[in-house]
Design a protein around this motif. Structure first.
Motif, PDB file in Angstrom:
ATOM      1  N   ALA A  75      63.792  12.214 -45.030  1.00  0.00           N
ATOM      2  CA  ALA A  75      63.813  11.928 -46.266  1.00  0.00           C
ATOM      3  C   ALA A  75      62.863   9.966 -46.298  1.00  0.00           C
ATOM      4  CB  ALA A  75      65.229  10.728 -46.772  1.00  0.00           C
ATOM      5  N   LYS A  76      63.246   9.667 -44.964  1.00  0.00           N
ATOM      6  CA  LYS A  76      61.295   8.164 -44.842  1.00  0.00           C
ATOM      7  C   LYS A  76      60.528   8.688 -43.778  1.00  0.00           C
ATOM      8  CE  LYS A  76      65.464   5.344 -44.259  1.00  0.00           C
ATOM      9  NZ  LYS A  76      66.049   3.960 -43.967  1.00  0.00           N
ATOM     10  N   ASN A  77      59.955   9.892 -43.554  1.00  0.00           N
ATOM     11  CA  ASN A  77      58.873  10.480 -43.389  1.00  0.00           C
ATOM     12  C   ASN A  77      58.785   9.773 -42.429  1.00  0.00           C
ATOM     13  OD1 ASN A  77      58.519  12.278 -44.897  1.00  0.00           O
ATOM     14  ND2 ASN A  77      56.486  11.877 -45.552  1.00  0.00           N
ATOM     15  N   THR A  78      59.860  10.028 -40.995  1.00  0.00           N
ATOM     16  CA  THR A  78      59.696   8.315 -39.479  1.00  0.00           C
ATOM     17  C   THR A  78      60.164   9.103 -38.877  1.00  0.00           C
ATOM     18  OG1 THR A  78      59.993   6.353 -41.469  1.00  0.00           O
ATOM     19  CG2 THR A  78      59.966   5.875 -39.033  1.00  0.00           C
ATOM     20  N   VAL A  79      59.916   8.592 -37.948  1.00  0.00           N
ATOM     21  CA  VAL A  79      60.541   8.969 -35.985  1.00  0.00           C
ATOM     22  C   VAL A  79      60.468   7.944 -35.851  1.00  0.00           C
ATOM     23  CG1 VAL A  79      59.895  11.403 -35.813  1.00  0.00           C
ATOM     24  CG2 VAL A  79      58.272   9.735 -35.315  1.00  0.00           C
ATOM     25  N   TYR A  80      61.780   7.810 -35.069  1.00  0.00           N
ATOM     26  CA  TYR A  80      62.698   7.052 -33.820  1.00  0.00           C
ATOM     27  C   TYR A  80      62.393   6.878 -32.579  1.00  0.00           C
ATOM     28  CZ  TYR A  80      63.752   5.195 -38.427  1.00  0.00           C
ATOM     29  OH  TYR A  80      63.652   5.088 -39.906  1.00  0.00           O
ATOM     30  N   LEU A  81      62.102   6.166 -31.097  1.00  0.00           N
ATOM     31  CA  LEU A  81      61.987   6.338 -30.124  1.00  0.00           C
ATOM     32  C   LEU A  81      63.124   5.225 -29.802  1.00  0.00           C
ATOM     33  CD1 LEU A  81      61.619   8.626 -27.738  1.00  0.00           C
ATOM     34  CD2 LEU A  81      60.175   6.497 -26.890  1.00  0.00           C
ATOM     35  N   GLN A  82      64.807   5.503 -29.197  1.00  0.00           N
ATOM     36  CA  GLN A  82      65.762   4.603 -28.608  1.00  0.00           C
ATOM     37  C   GLN A  82      65.163   4.706 -27.434  1.00  0.00           C
ATOM     38  OE1 GLN A  82      67.587   2.461 -30.588  1.00  0.00           O
ATOM     39  NE2 GLN A  82      67.929   1.654 -28.697  1.00  0.00           N
ATOM     40  N   MET A  83      64.681   3.749 -26.891  1.00  0.00           N
ATOM     41  CA  MET A  83      64.817   3.864 -25.441  1.00  0.00           C
ATOM     42  C   MET A  83      65.573   2.540 -24.754  1.00  0.00           C
ATOM     43  SD  MET A  83      60.798   3.207 -25.154  1.00  0.00           S
ATOM     44  CE  MET A  83      60.597   1.929 -26.126  1.00  0.00           C
ATOM     45  N   ASN A  84      66.899   2.984 -23.960  1.00  0.00           N
ATOM     46  CA  ASN A  84      67.873   1.810 -22.965  1.00  0.00           C
ATOM     47  C   ASN A  84      67.711   1.822 -21.638  1.00  0.00           C
ATOM     48  OD1 ASN A  84      69.264   1.726 -25.581  1.00  0.00           O
ATOM     49  ND2 ASN A  84      70.271   3.389 -25.419  1.00  0.00           N
ATOM     50  N   SER A  85      68.242   1.135 -20.850  1.00  0.00           N
ATOM     51  CA  SER A  85      67.800   0.397 -20.006  1.00  0.00           C
ATOM     52  C   SER A  85      67.151   0.998 -19.395  1.00  0.00           C
ATOM     53  CB  SER A  85      68.910   2.462 -19.158  1.00  0.00           C
ATOM     54  OG  SER A  85      70.096   1.776 -19.133  1.00  0.00           O
ATOM     55  N   LEU A  86      65.425  -0.167 -19.953  1.00  0.00           N
ATOM     56  CA  LEU A  86      64.287   0.056 -19.625  1.00  0.00           C
ATOM     57  C   LEU A  86      64.027  -0.474 -18.189  1.00  0.00           C
ATOM     58  CD1 LEU A  86      63.064  -0.817 -23.200  1.00  0.00           C
ATOM     59  CD2 LEU A  86      62.130   1.533 -21.462  1.00  0.00           C
ATOM     60  N   LYS A  87      62.823   0.391 -17.511  1.00  0.00           N
ATOM     61  CA  LYS A  87      62.314   0.064 -16.374  1.00  0.00           C
ATOM     62  C   LYS A  87      61.170  -0.495 -16.371  1.00  0.00           C
ATOM     63  CE  LYS A  87      65.803   3.894 -14.411  1.00  0.00           C
ATOM     64  NZ  LYS A  87      65.921   4.947 -13.998  1.00  0.00           N
ATOM     65  N   SER A  88      60.456  -1.050 -15.173  1.00  0.00           N
ATOM     66  CA  SER A  88      59.119  -1.327 -15.132  1.00  0.00           C
ATOM     67  C   SER A  88      58.404  -0.490 -15.285  1.00  0.00           C
ATOM     68  CB  SER A  88      58.757  -2.034 -13.933  1.00  0.00           C
ATOM     69  OG  SER A  88      58.877  -1.599 -12.658  1.00  0.00           O
ATOM     70  N   GLU A  89      58.653   1.000 -14.776  1.00  0.00           N
ATOM     71  CA  GLU A  89      57.784   2.466 -15.152  1.00  0.00           C
ATOM     72  C   GLU A  89      57.933   2.848 -16.431  1.00  0.00           C
ATOM     73  OE1 GLU A  89      59.657   1.392 -12.860  1.00  0.00           O
ATOM     74  OE2 GLU A  89      61.591   3.542 -12.406  1.00  0.00           O
ATOM     75  N   ASP A  90      58.769   1.947 -17.185  1.00  0.00           N
ATOM     76  CA  ASP A  90      58.695   2.697 -18.867  1.00  0.00           C
ATOM     77  C   ASP A  90      56.899   1.988 -19.419  1.00  0.00           C
ATOM     78  OD1 ASP A  90      62.159   2.825 -18.788  1.00  0.00           O
ATOM     79  OD2 ASP A  90      60.159   4.736 -18.649  1.00  0.00           O
ATOM     80  N   THR A  91      56.773   0.913 -19.081  1.00  0.00           N
ATOM     81  CA  THR A  91      55.601   0.470 -19.483  1.00  0.00           C
ATOM     82  C   THR A  91      54.225   1.211 -19.291  1.00  0.00           C
ATOM     83  OG1 THR A  91      55.664  -1.553 -17.917  1.00  0.00           O
ATOM     84  CG2 THR A  91      54.009  -2.204 -19.184  1.00  0.00           C
ATOM     85  N   ALA A  92      54.145   1.094 -21.003  1.00  0.00           N
ATOM     86  CA  ALA A  92      52.696   1.917 -21.009  1.00  0.00           C
ATOM     87  C   ALA A  92      52.285   2.013 -22.592  1.00  0.00           C
ATOM     88  CB  ALA A  92      53.374   3.529 -21.069  1.00  0.00           C
ATOM     89  N   VAL A  93      51.548   2.511 -23.158  1.00  0.00           N
ATOM     90  CA  VAL A  93      51.329   2.534 -24.894  1.00  0.00           C
ATOM     91  C   VAL A  93      51.879   3.474 -25.151  1.00  0.00           C
ATOM     92  CG1 VAL A  93      50.034   3.025 -26.877  1.00  0.00           C
ATOM     93  CG2 VAL A  93      48.962   0.699 -25.019  1.00  0.00           C
ATOM     94  N   TYR A  94      52.884   3.950 -26.296  1.00  0.00           N
ATOM     95  CA  TYR A  94      52.980   4.614 -26.457  1.00  0.00           C
ATOM     96  C   TYR A  94      52.271   5.406 -27.979  1.00  0.00           C
ATOM     97  CZ  TYR A  94      57.044   4.202 -24.020  1.00  0.00           C
ATOM     98  OH  TYR A  94      57.842   3.899 -22.317  1.00  0.00           O
ATOM     99  N   TYR A  95      52.232   6.482 -28.349  1.00  0.00           N
ATOM    100  CA  TYR A  95      51.849   7.089 -29.231  1.00  0.00           C
ATOM    101  C   TYR A  95      52.768   8.105 -29.957  1.00  0.00           C
ATOM    102  CZ  TYR A  95      47.266   5.521 -26.703  1.00  0.00           C
ATOM    103  OH  TYR A  95      46.653   4.726 -26.979  1.00  0.00           O
ATOM    104  N   CYS A  96      52.731   8.111 -31.329  1.00  0.00           N
ATOM    105  CA  CYS A  96      53.197   9.103 -31.641  1.00  0.00           C
ATOM    106  C   CYS A  96      52.053  10.504 -32.304  1.00  0.00           C
ATOM    107  CB  CYS A  96      53.486   8.696 -33.385  1.00  0.00           C
ATOM    108  SG  CYS A  96      54.612   9.884 -34.581  1.00  0.00           S
ATOM    109  N   HIS A  97      53.019  11.793 -32.115  1.00  0.00           N
ATOM    110  CA  HIS A  97      52.106  12.259 -32.798  1.00  0.00           C
ATOM    111  C   HIS A  97      52.945  13.704 -33.452  1.00  0.00           C
ATOM    112  CE1 HIS A  97      50.972  16.674 -31.700  1.00  0.00           C
ATOM    113  NE2 HIS A  97      49.237  16.316 -31.467  1.00  0.00           N
ATOM    114  N   ALA A  98      52.136  14.529 -33.869  1.00  0.00           N
ATOM    115  CA  ALA A  98      52.191  15.518 -35.150  1.00  0.00           C
ATOM    116  C   ALA A  98      51.794  16.285 -34.672  1.00  0.00           C
ATOM    117  CB  ALA A  98      52.143  14.511 -36.779  1.00  0.00           C
TER     118      ALA A  98
END
Length: 116
Positions: A75-98
């Motif tokens: 309905a909002k044309n939106t996607v989400y990524l919920q990230m918990n318990s983040l670690k240093s190795e999760d450091t990055a640029v995050y890209y959305c793809h369709a």
């Protein structure tokens, strides 16, 4: 025209949480498989998660299971990524793809830095 606009990235401490969003426009969002990818400095872009048009989510790696959740709101044309318990190795640029059978679109990315 087609737009994928990511938002919500930033600096978070190890063990913290962050939710990033991708707002889509210019195409029939509800019919596309959506994905989150990430690219750390000096590394190749890698798949994080995908979600089908019907809402079925798949995580790409066991290391993300139990920590990352992808969802979509057609309905909002939106996607989400919920990230918990983040670690240093999760450091990055995050890209959305369709993606569809004949089309592929990318967002410009949102940076996530996990550091104390």
């Amino acid at each position: 025209q087609v737009q994928l606009v990511e938002s919500g990235g930033g600096l978070v401490q190890p063990g913290g949480s962050l939710r990033i969003s991708c707002a889509a426009s210019g195409f029939t969002f509800s019919t596309y498989t959506m994905g989150w990818y990430r690219q750390a400095h000096g590394k190749e872009r890698e798949l994080v998660a995908t979600i089908s048009s019907s809402g079925g989510m798949t995580l790409a790696a066991d290391s993300m299971r139990g920590r990352f959740t992808m969802s979509r709101d057609n309905a909002k044309n939106t996607v989400y990524l919920q990230m918990n318990s983040l670690k240093s190795e999760d450091t990055a640029v995050y890209y959305c793809h369709a993606g569809s059978l004949t089309r592929s679109y990318w967002g410009q990315g949102t940076p996530v830095t996990v550091s104390s």
